[in-house]
Design a protein around this motif. Structure first.
Motif, PDB file in Angstrom:
ATOM      1  N   THR B 184      -5.953 -12.914 -10.626  1.00 28.17           N
ATOM      2  CA  THR B 184      -6.830 -12.909 -11.800  1.00 28.17           C
ATOM      3  C   THR B 184      -6.191 -12.111 -12.926  1.00 28.17           C
ATOM      4  OG1 THR B 184      -7.928 -10.913 -11.031  1.00 28.17           O
ATOM      5  CG2 THR B 184      -8.925 -12.999 -10.387  1.00 28.17           C
ATOM      6  N   GLY B 185      -4.961 -11.638 -12.710  1.00 25.47           N
ATOM      7  CA  GLY B 185      -4.360 -10.656 -13.601  1.00 25.47           C
ATOM      8  C   GLY B 185      -3.927 -11.173 -14.951  1.00 25.47           C
ATOM      9  N   PRO B 186      -3.419 -10.284 -15.794  1.00 25.91           N
ATOM     10  CA  PRO B 186      -3.059 -10.621 -17.176  1.00 25.91           C
ATOM     11  C   PRO B 186      -1.880 -11.593 -17.282  1.00 25.91           C
ATOM     12  CG  PRO B 186      -2.426  -8.354 -16.651  1.00 25.91           C
ATOM     13  CD  PRO B 186      -3.271  -8.838 -15.526  1.00 25.91           C
ATOM     14  N   TYR B 187      -1.081 -11.717 -16.229  1.00 27.59           N
ATOM     15  CA  TYR B 187       0.055 -12.639 -16.270  1.00 27.59           C
ATOM     16  C   TYR B 187       0.031 -13.581 -15.073  1.00 27.59           C
ATOM     17  CZ  TYR B 187       1.972  -9.987 -20.108  1.00 27.59           C
ATOM     18  OH  TYR B 187       2.145  -9.407 -21.330  1.00 27.59           O
ATOM     19  N   LYS B 188       0.584 -14.773 -15.279  1.00 22.67           N
ATOM     20  CA  LYS B 188       0.715 -15.735 -14.188  1.00 22.67           C
ATOM     21  C   LYS B 188       2.172 -15.797 -13.772  1.00 22.67           C
ATOM     22  CE  LYS B 188      -2.555 -18.853 -16.445  1.00 22.67           C
ATOM     23  NZ  LYS B 188      -2.763 -20.218 -16.904  1.00 22.67           N
ATOM     24  N   LEU B 189       2.379 -16.060 -12.494  1.00 27.94           N
ATOM     25  CA  LEU B 189       3.746 -16.192 -11.998  1.00 27.94           C
ATOM     26  C   LEU B 189       4.345 -17.511 -12.471  1.00 27.94           C
ATOM     27  CD1 LEU B 189       6.037 -15.175 -10.176  1.00 27.94           C
ATOM     28  CD2 LEU B 189       4.994 -16.486  -8.323  1.00 27.94           C
ATOM     29  N   LYS B 190       5.556 -17.420 -13.051  1.00 31.21           N
ATOM     30  CA  LYS B 190       6.217 -18.637 -13.515  1.00 31.21           C
ATOM     31  C   LYS B 190       7.426 -18.950 -12.637  1.00 31.21           C
ATOM     32  CE  LYS B 190       8.017 -20.523 -17.847  1.00 31.21           C
ATOM     33  NZ  LYS B 190       8.532 -20.055 -19.146  1.00 31.21           N
ATOM     34  N   GLU B 191       8.218 -17.908 -12.332  1.00 31.19           N
ATOM     35  CA  GLU B 191       9.440 -18.145 -11.571  1.00 31.19           C
ATOM     36  C   GLU B 191       9.790 -16.894 -10.785  1.00 31.19           C
ATOM     37  OE1 GLU B 191      12.973 -18.389 -13.882  1.00 31.19           O
ATOM     38  OE2 GLU B 191      14.125 -19.348 -12.298  1.00 31.19           O
ATOM     39  N   PHE B 192      10.286 -17.102  -9.574  1.00 30.61           N
ATOM     40  CA  PHE B 192      10.759 -15.975  -8.782  1.00 30.61           C
ATOM     41  C   PHE B 192      12.089 -16.343  -8.157  1.00 30.61           C
ATOM     42  CE2 PHE B 192      10.628 -13.868  -4.438  1.00 30.61           C
ATOM     43  CZ  PHE B 192      11.098 -12.645  -4.894  1.00 30.61           C
ATOM     44  N   VAL B 193      13.110 -15.545  -8.399  1.00 28.99           N
ATOM     45  CA  VAL B 193      14.389 -15.713  -7.721  1.00 28.99           C
ATOM     46  C   VAL B 193      14.616 -14.437  -6.923  1.00 28.99           C
ATOM     47  CG1 VAL B 193      16.818 -16.268  -7.941  1.00 28.99           C
ATOM     48  CG2 VAL B 193      15.205 -17.062  -9.676  1.00 28.99           C
ATOM     49  N   THR B 194      14.589 -14.576  -5.619  1.00 32.51           N
ATOM     50  CA  THR B 194      14.655 -13.430  -4.717  1.00 32.51           C
ATOM     51  C   THR B 194      15.745 -12.447  -5.123  1.00 32.51           C
ATOM     52  OG1 THR B 194      13.846 -14.770  -2.909  1.00 32.51           O
ATOM     53  CG2 THR B 194      14.959 -12.739  -2.308  1.00 32.51           C
ATOM     54  N   GLY B 195      15.352 -11.211  -5.286  1.00 33.78           N
ATOM     55  CA  GLY B 195      16.327 -10.167  -5.568  1.00 33.78           C
ATOM     56  C   GLY B 195      16.879 -10.194  -6.976  1.00 33.78           C
ATOM     57  N   GLN B 196      16.475 -11.137  -7.804  1.00 30.51           N
ATOM     58  CA  GLN B 196      17.057 -11.253  -9.143  1.00 30.51           C
ATOM     59  C   GLN B 196      16.057 -11.076 -10.259  1.00 30.51           C
ATOM     60  OE1 GLN B 196      19.446 -14.787  -9.607  1.00 30.51           O
ATOM     61  NE2 GLN B 196      20.056 -14.645  -7.485  1.00 30.51           N
ATOM     62  N   ARG B 197      15.073 -11.955 -10.314  1.00 29.89           N
ATOM     63  CA  ARG B 197      14.141 -11.844 -11.427  1.00 29.89           C
ATOM     64  C   ARG B 197      12.782 -12.442 -11.089  1.00 29.89           C
ATOM     65  NH1 ARG B 197      17.673 -15.878 -12.996  1.00 29.89           N
ATOM     66  NH2 ARG B 197      16.697 -17.925 -13.152  1.00 29.89           N
ATOM     67  N   ARG B 202       1.832 -15.306 -19.957  1.00 32.07           N
ATOM     68  CA  ARG B 202       0.533 -14.719 -20.267  1.00 32.07           C
ATOM     69  C   ARG B 202      -0.614 -15.584 -19.759  1.00 32.07           C
ATOM     70  NH1 ARG B 202       0.099 -12.649 -26.096  1.00 32.07           N
ATOM     71  NH2 ARG B 202      -0.081 -14.819 -26.748  1.00 32.07           N
ATOM     72  N   ASN B 203      -1.616 -14.920 -19.195  1.00 35.29           N
ATOM     73  CA  ASN B 203      -2.844 -15.583 -18.799  1.00 35.29           C
ATOM     74  C   ASN B 203      -3.795 -15.532 -19.989  1.00 35.29           C
ATOM     75  OD1 ASN B 203      -5.254 -16.389 -17.697  1.00 35.29           O
ATOM     76  ND2 ASN B 203      -5.491 -14.603 -16.354  1.00 35.29           N
ATOM     77  N   ASP B 204      -3.896 -16.646 -20.707  1.00 38.43           N
ATOM     78  CA  ASP B 204      -4.677 -16.614 -21.951  1.00 38.43           C
ATOM     79  C   ASP B 204      -6.173 -16.472 -21.704  1.00 38.43           C
ATOM     80  OD1 ASP B 204      -2.717 -16.704 -24.011  1.00 38.43           O
ATOM     81  OD2 ASP B 204      -2.242 -18.750 -23.369  1.00 38.43           O
ATOM     82  N   ASP B 205      -6.598 -16.729 -20.470  1.00 40.32           N
ATOM     83  CA  ASP B 205      -8.028 -16.598 -20.156  1.00 40.32           C
ATOM     84  C   ASP B 205      -8.344 -15.242 -19.546  1.00 40.32           C
ATOM     85  OD1 ASP B 205      -8.393 -19.221 -20.964  1.00 40.32           O
ATOM     86  OD2 ASP B 205      -7.828 -19.992 -18.985  1.00 40.32           O
ATOM     87  N   TYR B 206      -7.442 -14.279 -19.712  1.00 41.70           N
ATOM     88  CA  TYR B 206      -7.661 -12.995 -19.050  1.00 41.70           C
ATOM     89  C   TYR B 206      -8.961 -12.351 -19.523  1.00 41.70           C
ATOM     90  CZ  TYR B 206      -6.672  -8.467 -16.986  1.00 41.70           C
ATOM     91  OH  TYR B 206      -6.758  -7.328 -16.233  1.00 41.70           O
ATOM     92  N   TRP B 207      -9.691 -11.791 -18.554  1.00 36.58           N
ATOM     93  CA  TRP B 207     -11.011 -11.222 -18.862  1.00 36.58           C
ATOM     94  C   TRP B 207     -10.896  -9.899 -19.616  1.00 36.58           C
ATOM     95  CZ3 TRP B 207     -11.785  -6.379 -16.829  1.00 36.58           C
ATOM     96  CH2 TRP B 207     -10.939  -6.005 -15.771  1.00 36.58           C
ATOM     97  N   GLY B 208      -9.773  -9.193 -19.440  1.00 39.89           N
ATOM     98  CA  GLY B 208      -9.634  -7.869 -20.048  1.00 39.89           C
ATOM     99  C   GLY B 208      -8.895  -7.924 -21.363  1.00 39.89           C
ATOM    100  N   LYS B 209      -8.258  -6.817 -21.689  1.00 42.21           N
ATOM    101  CA  LYS B 209      -7.506  -6.722 -22.943  1.00 42.21           C
ATOM    102  C   LYS B 209      -6.374  -7.754 -22.946  1.00 42.21           C
ATOM    103  CE  LYS B 209      -5.162  -3.226 -25.728  1.00 42.21           C
ATOM    104  NZ  LYS B 209      -3.740  -3.114 -25.473  1.00 42.21           N
ATOM    105  N   LYS B 210      -6.255  -8.457 -24.064  1.00 39.66           N
ATOM    106  CA  LYS B 210      -5.258  -9.513 -24.152  1.00 39.66           C
ATOM    107  C   LYS B 210      -3.847  -8.922 -24.104  1.00 39.66           C
ATOM    108  CE  LYS B 210      -4.012 -13.440 -26.842  1.00 39.66           C
ATOM    109  NZ  LYS B 210      -4.260 -14.738 -27.111  1.00 39.66           N
ATOM    110  N   PRO B 211      -3.014  -9.410 -23.195  1.00 34.11           N
ATOM    111  CA  PRO B 211      -1.658  -8.851 -23.081  1.00 34.11           C
ATOM    112  C   PRO B 211      -0.830  -9.115 -24.333  1.00 34.11           C
ATOM    113  CG  PRO B 211      -2.176 -10.320 -21.243  1.00 34.11           C
ATOM    114  CD  PRO B 211      -3.250 -10.501 -22.265  1.00 34.11           C
TER     115      PRO B 211
END
Lengths: 326, 528
Positions: B184-197, B202-211
């Motif tokens: 539910t957090g302020p960011y959504k996962l886009k890409e994961f490369v193990t050990g690298q990045r 941005r989660n534009d529907d975030y309930w809290g302060k806009k990132p």
């Protein structure tokens, strides 16, 4: 030829087998992976649980047999640390290392041989001596220092090139390569130069020594007497005769680059296999270490095989197959 | 595409220009290490905690000193000592659009003890709760087997995942591939490369302060020098764990800003106070000891007085530390503000040693580890030299991390450097783990490597740990700390410091919990 191939294959399998036993023993001797993997603030119960989950609570021989059984099914196990398939992870990192090692090796070859020729033919001139001076520097400067200097100069000060990482990639044959994009080249050039420096020095020295030796040979004198142009003498007669040692060393060095570029990879945060190996050693990630060393051994075997094949292409007198045809 | 060689520039002007505007809201963080796996329940602290702070919300939000603030749960109260009633924020949606309910929180708590193939790093939290009752989508009742006043602080580190997704995809690797990484957090996962990045958007529907940032990249740059170069070259916007030796030059560079925060990382020495003949101690002639000097409070105090903490921090840590006289620095809960670090007094140390019957000191081995705590080998070396000056001939042994943890757990070291990080901003957990009597049955003192045991500390701690009223609890914890510190149950040395550096146009909120989160950073002009 066929006998040669079969014998090489047998040697390869034996080498891989011994490596896997050695690395099992080595990791076992260094320590308990569970103790490194776990949060130092974890409870004893958590450590015991993890050990059981990873199978580390069993005797070593049982762990090894389990490993062999899985290996027969094509899996070298899940990485303890990253919890993904060890072989997949290494293969995913491999293209980055291959392109870096190849770029560095080609740089060393394409610059090293001409410079070596100049240094060999004009060994008593200012130019020849400067080239030799440069090669001494190339040998003696530590790669990580050269790398940091290049980063500082070209990235941090001049802002010409990116400081770290691998650039954009493009797919070819189902693999992502960064040398197919401009951004990729901007990223690869500094680490490749750093990595090539010591190899470059080696190639210069080998070429120079070969050229100087060959120039004194009778056939060169004959060629000169015959009135052949110097370009043809150097390019064909000298070149062909000094190529064997260069290819031998080049092959060995390429294999070393493929499996040992870790320092340069670490400095440039280059996402290759070497960096993965360093990380994995730190946490005793046995599946990765085993897989990595098996791949290393395989790489050396394959490259040596190719080098042997090249010998016979360059020098038809050399026969593969153990001299029975001689 | 941020920079290209000048050779390529003519061809790339257009692309670079377009890239420039698009990059304005991109934020790249160069970190020493990124999360090994993206399973939010597969780590307690460190880089895993940093990652999940982007994609997930915790049950409650913790401020920098570990005080719970409304988060996914907006209100909480203990209806009786063993029962908590939690009210769930009603309008929160997961990244896949499904609404958050109390049931998802119950599932997340259950999963902390059920992560396949791991040691369940968060089990310490999940085990506090014995029963989870979902009353309605916004009402959750948690039962504990014993009174747990600290529960809400611990819930502040538990990320909430969706039950529908999480039950279908239980494996750690499902989170790595992204199929299960729905928060539910302020960011959504886009890409994961193990050990690298790790790349986040941005989660534009975030309930809290806009990132503030559109995309965030956590980039693994392990070498400290390379992190600094990357920042100077403009390849990253923020780096963590700035190497101490480069601080001075960065401080003087107007292109970057350095951010410092004291941290809750507590570094201390343990002294074997259990065995009668410690294995690696001898008298000056090399004969085994007939009694254990560490059992004498005067000897422990003498060691404390013989250590010049300021000089230690200057020489061994390049200034990156704060002298410690107790378990946490001021600003946290359960701290006695009158308890100061011992002042350096070698004369008094010698007098105390003589009084205890060791006028010429003794021989001891001080153990440290490599690749574990920041500059640990230098720290133990320096302490060894300081102790030698008052007559305690100290030899140093440095062990690899694996061996060190193992031997520590088995109480094989009589004298060693250890560390403790606090997740929850108060001293309760530290007291329980480090200072209460080691008892495998109840789990108290599970990290009490010197097997220190003092009934007065145990008694005071039990009283404090059961107290619900925050003010009274704070006082009782502080009292426990004072008893244990005056008795030198462990030898406080220093608190670590967090150091970050960013581009000059970035503001960063450097917190005592050392977290590196994109939501703690903002463009410097945004606040004006």
């Amino acid at each position: 030829m066929f006998a040669f191939f079969v014998r090489r294959l047998g040697q390869a399998i034996l080498a891989l087998f011994c490596t896997s036993i050695l690395i099992f023993l080595a990791v076992y001797a260094i320590g308990d992976p569970a103790e490194v993997l776990i949060d130092p603030q974890a409870t004893d119960a958590q450590v015991a649980h993890l050990r059981a989950v990873l199978g580390l609570d069993r005797p070593l021989w049982q762990q090894y047999l389990l490993f062999l059984e899985r290996a027969m099914h094509g899996s070298l196990g899940l990485s303890y640390f990253y919890k993904v398939d060890a072989l997949d992870l290494i293969l995913q990192r491999m293209p980055a290392t291959i392109e870096l090692a190849l770029t560095a090796s080609l740089l060393a070859l394409l610059i090293g041989i001409p410079l070596g020729f100049i240094a060999g033919v004009r060994h008593d001139t200012m130019l020849g001596r400067s080239i030799m001076g440069f090669s001494i520097a190339g040998f003696s400067l530590p790669a990580f220092w050269v790398g940091l200097c290049l980063i500082k100069f070209f990235a941090a000060d001049l802002h010409w090139l990116p400081s770290i990482g691998r650039g954009e990639t493009r797919e070819l044959f189902g693999i992502q390569w960064s040398i197919l994009t401009l951004d990729g080249w901007a990223h690869i050039i500094l680490p490749a130069i750093t990595l090539s420096l010591a190899k470059l020095a080696l190639i210069i020295r080998l070429t120079r020594a070969g050229v100087r030796e060959a120039m004194l040979m009778d056939y060169i004198k004959f060629a000169r007497a015959k009135g052949l142009p110097p370009r043809r003498i150097l390019g064909v007669y000298v070149m062909k005769n000094i190529l064997i040692p260069i290819i031998t060393v080049f092959g060995l060095e390429l294999a070393r680059l493929l499996t040992g570029a870790m320092i340069v990879e670490s400095v440039f945060a280059w996402p290759g296999m070497g960096k993965l190996l360093i990380d994995s050693m730190g946490v005793l990630d046995r599946p990765i270490l085993v897989a990595f060393l098996l791949i290393t051994v395989a790489t050396f075997i394959i490259i040596n095989f190719i080098v042997d094949m090249l010998y016979s292409v360059i020098d038809p007198r050399i026969r593969l197959g153990g001299g029975r045809n001689d | 595409m941020r920079k290209l060689s000048w050779l390529l520039t003519p061809f790339m002007v257009l692309a670079l220009g377009m890239g420039g505007t698009a990059l304005a809201r991109d934020f790249i963080i160069g970190v020493e290490s990124i999360a090994e796996t993206l399973d939010p329940h597969d780590s307690m602290a460190g880089q895993g905690f940093d990652y999940r702070g982007h994609v997930y919300d915790s049950i409650v939000w913790l401020d920098g000193t570990g005080n719970p603030q409304p988060g996914l749960v907006t209100e909480w109260k203990a209806v009786d000592p063993n029962t908590w009633e939690l009210t769930v924020r009603p309008d929160v949606k997961f990244h896949n659009g499904s609404p958050l309910t109390a049931d998802d929180i119950a599932f997340s708590l259950w999963r902390t003890c059920n992560v396949p193939g791991t040691d369940n790093p968060m089990a310490i939290v999940g085990n506090l709760v014995s029963e989870r009752i979902v009353v309605s989508p916004t009402k959750l009742i948690l039962k504990t087997a014993a009174p747990q006043p600290i529960l809400m602080r611990y819930l502040g580190i538990v990320p909430v995942v969706s039950r529908a997704v999480g039950e279908k995809h239980m494996q750690v690797n499902d989170y790595n591939t992204g199929v299960a990484s729905i928060g539910t957090g302020p960011y959504k996962l886009k890409e994961f490369v193990t050990g690298q990045r790790i790349v986040l958007e941005r989660n534009d529907d975030y309930w809290g302060k806009k990132p503030a940032w559109e995309t965030v990249t956590l980039l693994n740059i392990e070498k400290p020098e390379s992190r600094v170069s990357a920042l100077l070259a403009g390849d990253v916007d923020l780096i963590n764990n700035v190497p101490a030796e480069q601080l001075a030059s960065l401080d003087n560079n107007s292109d970057v800003r350095v951010w410092r925060a004291k941290s809750s990382l507590f570094r201390f020495l343990i002294m074997d106070q259990f065995t009668d003949s410690p294995s690696d101690m001898t008298d000056n002639d090399g004969k085994p000891m007939t009694r254990n000097p560490f059992k004498d409070q005067r000897v422990r105090r003498a060691i404390s007085l013989a250590i010049n903490r300021e000089a230690l921090i200057e020489t061994a840590l390049e200034g990156l530390g704060i002298p410690a006289g107790q378990l946490l620095d001021e600003g946290f809960s359960g701290v006695d503000p009158t308890l100061k670090p011992d002042a350096y007094d070698p004369k008094e140390a010698r007098r105390l040693l003589a009084e205890a019957g060791y006028p010429d000191g003794f021989r001891v081995v001080l153990h440290g580890s490599s690749g574990h705590y920041y500059n640990a080998p230098q720290v133990v070396e320096t302490i060894g030299q300081m102790l030698a000056r008052v007559g305690i001939k100290t030899s140093i042994e440095i062990h690899p991390r694996a061996e060190y943890s193992r031997a520590g757990r088995r109480f094989e070291y009589s004298f060693a450097l250890f560390g403790w990080g606090v997740y929850v901003g108060e001293t309760s957990e530290t007291i329980m783990a480090l200072l209460m009597t080691n008892d495998p049955e109840t789990g108290t003192g599970f990290a009490n490597r010197g097997r220190y045991s003092n009934p007065a500390v145990d008694q005071a701690a039990r009283e404090a740990l059961a107290e619900f009223d925050p003010v009274k609890r704070d006082k009782l914890l502080a009292r426990t700390v004072r008893i244990a510190m005056e008795d030198y149950g462990v030898m406080p040395l220093y608190f670590g410091m967090g150091v970050w550096a960013s581009r000059a146009d970035v503001n960063f909120d450097a917190r005592a919990d050392s977290r590196t989160l994109a939501i703690l950073a903002a463009p410097a002009d945004a606040g004006r």
